[in-house]
Design an enzyme around this catalytic site. Structure first.
Site, PDB file in Angstrom:
ATOM      1  N   CYS A  36      -2.986   0.542   0.518  1.00 45.86           N
ATOM      2  CA  CYS A  36      -4.128   0.694  -0.422  1.00 45.86           C
ATOM      3  C   CYS A  36      -4.291   2.078  -0.538  1.00 45.86           C
ATOM      4  O   CYS A  36      -5.455   2.254  -1.744  1.00 45.86           O
ATOM      5  CB  CYS A  36      -5.268  -0.031   0.340  1.00 45.86           C
ATOM      6  SG  CYS A  36      -5.895   0.428   1.797  1.00 45.86           S
ATOM      7  N   CYS A 105      -6.406  -3.010   7.298  1.00 45.13           N
ATOM      8  CA  CYS A 105      -7.606  -2.210   7.397  1.00 45.13           C
ATOM      9  C   CYS A 105      -7.808  -1.766   8.912  1.00 45.13           C
ATOM     10  O   CYS A 105      -8.363  -0.686   9.106  1.00 45.13           O
ATOM     11  CB  CYS A 105      -8.775  -2.712   6.759  1.00 45.13           C
ATOM     12  SG  CYS A 105      -8.404  -3.494   5.176  1.00 45.13           S
TER      13      CYS A 105
HETATM   14 FE1  FES Z   1      -7.153  -0.630   2.464  1.00 44.88          FE
HETATM   15 FE2  FES Z   1      -9.251  -1.908   3.415  1.00 44.88          FE
HETATM   16  S1  FES Z   1      -8.246  -2.432   1.914  1.00 44.88           S
HETATM   17  S2  FES Z   1      -8.302  -0.140   4.216  1.00 44.88           S
END
Ligand code: FES
Length: 125
Positions: A36, A105
């Site tokens: 992400c 995460c």
């Molecule tokens: Fe990337 Fe949570 S969506 S750390």
């Protein structure tokens, strides 16, 4: 957001513990998530082989904030060796689980911590 976080995750997200930086930290780890692009930084303070303080900064999502907040609480007071064994599985157990697409995460918290410890170890060699 389609998935709901549980109460504990929401509580830590709204009121994260140990946010910030440690001046003259014993070790610092910063990692980015390939999934992400979010970034997490963890500072540790080590005294007599015990992690006496942990602070984090997360430029990331709510699950990353909650994960790092809970991770800092779990790590403070542990020896360096114990902390090295800490994984995102321990974290997920403590946290009460995360939605599947948010597992990475919690891995960010594990990786930042491991890197901070490795940084500390490289300094004391
Ligand atoms: Fe990337 Fe949570 S969506 S750390």
């Amino acid at each position: 957001m389609t998935q709901m976080y549980n109460k504990k995750v929401m509580e830590h997200f709204s009121n994260p513990r140990n946010v910030g930086e440690i001046e003259n930290a014993s070790g610092t780890g910063q990692v980015g998530s390939a999934a992400c692009g979010d970034i997490m930084k963890i500072d540790i303070k080590v005294e007599d082989n015990i992690i006496v303080d942990v602070k984090f900064k997360t430029f990331g999502c709510g699950a990353a904030v909650a994960s790092s907040s809970i991770a800092t609480e779990m790590i403070i007071g542990k020896s360096v060796e114990e902390a090295l064994k800490f994984t995102n599985k321990d974290l997920l157990k403590e946290i009460g689980g995360l939605p599947n697409e948010k597992i990475h995460c919690s891995i960010l918290a594990e990786e930042a911590l491991q890197e901070a410890i490795n940084n500390y170890k490289s300094k004391i060699k």
